[in-house]
Design a protein around this motif. Structure first.
Motif, PDB file in Angstrom:
ATOM      1  N   VAL A  54      -0.932  84.631 -21.310  1.00  0.00           N
ATOM      2  CA  VAL A  54      -2.034  85.679 -21.716  1.00  0.00           C
ATOM      3  C   VAL A  54      -2.872  84.790 -22.302  1.00  0.00           C
ATOM      4  N   LYS A  55      -2.771  83.442 -22.826  1.00  0.00           N
ATOM      5  CA  LYS A  55      -3.962  82.701 -23.359  1.00  0.00           C
ATOM      6  C   LYS A  55      -4.807  82.366 -21.947  1.00  0.00           C
ATOM      7  N   GLY A  56      -4.046  81.913 -20.865  1.00  0.00           N
ATOM      8  CA  GLY A  56      -4.677  81.555 -19.607  1.00  0.00           C
ATOM      9  C   GLY A  56      -5.672  82.673 -19.096  1.00  0.00           C
ATOM     10  N   LEU A  57      -4.842  83.588 -19.316  1.00  0.00           N
ATOM     11  CA  LEU A  57      -5.870  85.031 -18.781  1.00  0.00           C
ATOM     12  C   LEU A  57      -7.118  85.167 -19.532  1.00  0.00           C
ATOM     13  N   TYR A  58      -7.062  84.959 -20.891  1.00  0.00           N
ATOM     14  CA  TYR A  58      -8.286  85.043 -21.686  1.00  0.00           C
ATOM     15  C   TYR A  58      -9.338  83.921 -21.128  1.00  0.00           C
TER      16      TYR A  58
ATOM     17  N   ALA B 155      -9.449  82.190 -18.010  1.00  0.00           N
ATOM     18  CA  ALA B 155      -9.650  82.563 -16.782  1.00  0.00           C
ATOM     19  C   ALA B 155     -10.718  83.637 -16.768  1.00  0.00           C
ATOM     20  N   GLY B 156     -10.449  84.735 -17.503  1.00  0.00           N
ATOM     21  CA  GLY B 156     -11.423  85.936 -17.395  1.00  0.00           C
ATOM     22  C   GLY B 156     -12.663  85.652 -18.012  1.00  0.00           C
ATOM     23  N   THR B 157     -12.551  84.813 -19.190  1.00  0.00           N
ATOM     24  CA  THR B 157     -14.069  84.345 -19.859  1.00  0.00           C
ATOM     25  C   THR B 157     -14.808  83.432 -18.950  1.00  0.00           C
TER      26      THR B 157
ATOM     27  N   MET C  87      -1.901  81.434 -33.886  1.00  0.00           N
ATOM     28  CA  MET C  87      -2.029  82.639 -33.070  1.00  0.00           C
ATOM     29  C   MET C  87      -2.919  83.508 -33.314  1.00  0.00           C
ATOM     30  N   LEU C  88      -3.737  84.257 -32.414  1.00  0.00           N
ATOM     31  CA  LEU C  88      -4.716  85.244 -32.812  1.00  0.00           C
ATOM     32  C   LEU C  88      -4.259  86.625 -33.490  1.00  0.00           C
ATOM     33  N   ASP C  89      -5.027  87.076 -34.357  1.00  0.00           N
ATOM     34  CA  ASP C  89      -4.606  88.400 -34.885  1.00  0.00           C
ATOM     35  C   ASP C  89      -4.879  89.332 -33.600  1.00  0.00           C
ATOM     36  N   LEU C  90      -4.060  90.666 -33.813  1.00  0.00           N
ATOM     37  CA  LEU C  90      -4.236  91.668 -32.703  1.00  0.00           C
ATOM     38  C   LEU C  90      -5.705  91.995 -32.582  1.00  0.00           C
ATOM     39  N   SER C  91      -6.314  92.129 -33.570  1.00  0.00           N
ATOM     40  CA  SER C  91      -7.871  92.574 -33.680  1.00  0.00           C
ATOM     41  C   SER C  91      -8.903  91.828 -32.964  1.00  0.00           C
TER      42      SER C  91
ATOM     43  N   GLY D  32     -10.607  92.416 -29.411  1.00  0.00           N
ATOM     44  CA  GLY D  32     -12.120  92.021 -29.086  1.00  0.00           C
ATOM     45  C   GLY D  32     -12.363  91.302 -27.810  1.00  0.00           C
ATOM     46  N   ILE D  33     -11.310  90.292 -27.608  1.00  0.00           N
ATOM     47  CA  ILE D  33     -11.604  89.213 -26.431  1.00  0.00           C
ATOM     48  C   ILE D  33     -11.727  90.174 -25.311  1.00  0.00           C
ATOM     49  N   VAL D  34     -10.338  90.906 -25.191  1.00  0.00           N
ATOM     50  CA  VAL D  34     -10.461  91.448 -23.884  1.00  0.00           C
ATOM     51  C   VAL D  34     -11.514  92.605 -23.972  1.00  0.00           C
ATOM     52  N   ALA D  35     -11.813  93.196 -24.679  1.00  0.00           N
ATOM     53  CA  ALA D  35     -12.712  94.346 -24.648  1.00  0.00           C
ATOM     54  C   ALA D  35     -14.025  93.747 -24.308  1.00  0.00           C
ATOM     55  N   ASN D  36     -14.627  92.429 -24.870  1.00  0.00           N
ATOM     56  CA  ASN D  36     -15.660  92.153 -24.464  1.00  0.00           C
ATOM     57  C   ASN D  36     -15.898  91.507 -23.038  1.00  0.00           C
ATOM     58  N   ALA D  37     -14.594  90.848 -22.879  1.00  0.00           N
ATOM     59  CA  ALA D  37     -14.546  90.303 -21.393  1.00  0.00           C
ATOM     60  C   ALA D  37     -14.781  91.460 -20.129  1.00  0.00           C
TER      61      ALA D  37
END
Length: 115
Positions: free
Chosen positions: A80-84, A86-88, A1-5, A9-14
């Motif tokens: 949530v991972k699907g949203l990552y 799809a957003g990217t 699983m990814l760290d919160l940071s 970072g993924i959400v902020a960059n997207a």
């Protein structure tokens, strides 16, 4: 699983990518410094190739990690991972559309004086 940071970072960059794209689409006209059909075709090619390779990269990552799944993750985590993803991928699609817009601007000839 990814760290919160990492997740932040993924959400902020997207979000930054999408904000820049939609702002440019609405308020910044696309103008070309020169007009060339050949250069426009190179941009169209780069647009298609960038989206193709982005999709291929995500497919490779998916199939690489698929054997590690003994059971499906919890629904919220999978969502949530699907949203990552799809957003990217949608951001990559927007980037390819921007290359298309620039290619079209480069391909079109400006109107001649007196027309």
């Amino acid at each position: 699983m990814l760290d919160l940071s990492d997740q932040v970072g993924i959400v902020a960059n997207a979000a930054l990518l999408h904000c820049c794209y939609w702002t440019r689409l609405k308020w910044v006209p696309v103008t070309s410094p020169f007009h060339s059909v050949f250069a426009a075709h190179l941009l169209f090619f780069a647009s298609r190739v960038s989206f193709f390779f982005g999709g291929a990269l995500f497919s490779a990552i998916f199939f690489r990690h698929l054997p590690e799944l003994d059971a499906f993750p919890p629904f919220a985590q999978a969502f949530v991972k699907g949203l990552y993803v799809a957003g990217t991928l949608f951001g990559l699609f927007c980037y390819s559309l921007e290359l298309d817009r620039f290619g079209k601007a480069m391909e079109d000839r400006p109107p001649e004086r007196g027309e």
